[in-house]
Motif scaffolding. Structure first.
Motif, PDB file in Angstrom:
ATOM      1  N   SER A 157       0.828  -1.205   0.000  1.00 40.25           N
ATOM      2  CA  SER A 157       0.000   0.000   0.000  1.00 40.25           C
ATOM      3  C   SER A 157       0.863   1.257   0.000  1.00 40.25           C
ATOM      4  O   SER A 157       0.620   2.205  -0.761  1.00 40.25           O
ATOM      5  CB  SER A 157      -0.914   0.004   1.226  1.00 40.25           C
ATOM      6  OG  SER A 157      -1.668   1.198   1.285  1.00 40.25           O
ATOM      7  N   HIS A 199       2.573   1.772  -3.396  1.00 39.73           N
ATOM      8  CA  HIS A 199       1.649   2.269  -4.419  1.00 39.73           C
ATOM      9  C   HIS A 199       1.448   3.782  -4.283  1.00 39.73           C
ATOM     10  O   HIS A 199       1.564   4.533  -5.251  1.00 39.73           O
ATOM     11  CB  HIS A 199       0.306   1.553  -4.308  1.00 39.73           C
ATOM     12  CG  HIS A 199      -0.729   2.059  -5.278  1.00 39.73           C
ATOM     13  ND1 HIS A 199      -1.576   3.117  -4.962  1.00 39.73           N
ATOM     14  CD2 HIS A 199      -1.046   1.681  -6.542  1.00 39.73           C
ATOM     15  CE1 HIS A 199      -2.365   3.355  -6.000  1.00 39.73           C
ATOM     16  NE2 HIS A 199      -2.062   2.507  -6.965  1.00 39.73           N
ATOM     17  N   ASP A 200       1.145   4.211  -3.055  1.00 38.23           N
ATOM     18  CA  ASP A 200       0.878   5.636  -2.831  1.00 38.23           C
ATOM     19  C   ASP A 200       2.127   6.481  -3.046  1.00 38.23           C
ATOM     20  O   ASP A 200       2.071   7.550  -3.676  1.00 38.23           O
ATOM     21  CB  ASP A 200       0.357   5.844  -1.405  1.00 38.23           C
ATOM     22  CG  ASP A 200      -1.010   5.196  -1.185  1.00 38.23           C
ATOM     23  OD1 ASP A 200      -1.680   4.892  -2.187  1.00 38.23           O
ATOM     24  OD2 ASP A 200      -1.383   4.975  -0.017  1.00 38.23           O
ATOM     25  N   THR A 229       4.771   5.772  -4.826  1.00 34.74           N
ATOM     26  CA  THR A 229       5.221   5.768  -6.217  1.00 34.74           C
ATOM     27  C   THR A 229       4.463   6.807  -7.033  1.00 34.74           C
ATOM     28  O   THR A 229       5.053   7.559  -7.810  1.00 34.74           O
ATOM     29  CB  THR A 229       5.046   4.374  -6.850  1.00 34.74           C
ATOM     30  OG1 THR A 229       5.855   3.427  -6.137  1.00 34.74           O
ATOM     31  CG2 THR A 229       5.448   4.382  -8.316  1.00 34.74           C
ATOM     32  N   SER A 230       3.152   6.851  -6.853  1.00 32.93           N
ATOM     33  CA  SER A 230       2.346   7.826  -7.595  1.00 32.93           C
ATOM     34  C   SER A 230       2.812   9.249  -7.315  1.00 32.93           C
ATOM     35  O   SER A 230       2.954  10.071  -8.235  1.00 32.93           O
ATOM     36  CB  SER A 230       0.869   7.677  -7.221  1.00 32.93           C
ATOM     37  OG  SER A 230       0.385   6.410  -7.589  1.00 32.93           O
ATOM     38  N   SER A 271       5.051  -1.091 -14.893  1.00 30.88           N
ATOM     39  CA  SER A 271       5.563  -1.327 -13.543  1.00 30.88           C
ATOM     40  C   SER A 271       7.085  -1.312 -13.470  1.00 30.88           C
ATOM     41  O   SER A 271       7.650  -1.483 -12.396  1.00 30.88           O
ATOM     42  CB  SER A 271       5.051  -2.673 -13.018  1.00 30.88           C
ATOM     43  OG  SER A 271       5.551  -3.740 -13.812  1.00 30.88           O
TER      44      SER A 271
END
Length: 246
Positions: free
Chosen positions: A52, A55-56, A58-59, A131
């Motif tokens: 989690s 993901h956050d 990386t954005s 990715s």
């Protein structure tokens, strides 16, 4: 006088490295904080927290990197405008080649498994997979180039498409007299690109003085003399096309 402008690659490499560092830091902080609140977390719970957070983070990090390279393109455009404002009449600006096509880009870390593991034999980073780090590298190059082209609209300069040139060399090496467009000619043990020379061939990969003129890359990102000759020839042809020379 002819003024040539080619810059921005190092801004992109720095931005790429910042993404990785920012994500690693964010994931580490998330796990550390979670364990402080609950030291009894299972490995599965820790893995979920890591996923989690990655993901956050990386954005957010990618958005920052894209803004950073766009700003670098704006800064370069400002320098080009300064050049033309001082009376330069023959200014040629090169778009950046896609660094994901270089040995550096092709060898970016394998991210095909969780937990991380060694890449499979023959691994090459896939710049079409969203990715992968080489996809991000390619994206940052494109963001930079597009921003620069937008900034230069209406300016009294000519553009040489370095991005397309490298792609053509990779896709059709024989057209350019090349036999190797994937392997550095210089030994990877060479400590600096400045020390890469005719006496430091990557013998284990088949590099010899006899084939120096047919390999594209000197090290992981820079061209060999043969690669630079292609850029020079393309520049001359472009100048003729612009009517700048016979």
């Amino acid at each position: 006088q002819l003024v040539t402008v080619l810059a921005g690659n190092n801004d992109i490499f720095t931005a790429l490295g910042t993404v990785s560092a920012s994500v690693t830091q964010a994931v580490t902080q998330a796990v550390t904080s979670a364990l402080q609140q609950n030291p009894n977390l299972t490995q599965a719970q820790i893995a979920a927290i890591q996923a989690s957070a990655q993901h956050d983070a990386t954005s957010q990090a990618v958005a920052v990197a894209q803004a950073t390279v766009a700003k670098a393109a704006d800064d370069l455009s400002a320098q080009i405008n300064l050049i033309t404002s001082k009376g330069a009449k023959y200014v040629m600006v090169y778009t950046l080649p896609d660094s994901s096509q270089t040995p550096f880009g092709r060898g970016l870390p394998y991210t095909g498994a969780t937990p991380p593991q060694a890449p499979p034999a023959g691994y090459v980073c896939d710049n079409t997979s969203t990715s992968t780090p080489c996809y991000l590298l390619s994206n940052l190059v494109q963001v930079f180039n597009q921003r620069l082209l937008n900034d230069l609209q209406g300016q009294p300069v000519k553009v040489l498409d370095g991005y397309s040139l490298l792609n053509q060399e990779i896709a059709n090496p024989a057209q350019f007299g090349l036999t190797n467009v994937t392997t550095p000619w210089c030994n990877p043990a060479t400590t600096s690109s400045l020390l890469c020379n005719v006496n430091t061939p990557y013998a284990a990969a088949g590099a010899t003085t006899a084939n120096l003129g047919t390999w594209l890359f000197a090290d992981t990102v820079h061209p060999t003399p043969a690669g630079y000759q292609i850029i020079a020839s393309t520049t001359l042809q472009s100048m003729k096309g612009f009517g700048w020379t016979q």
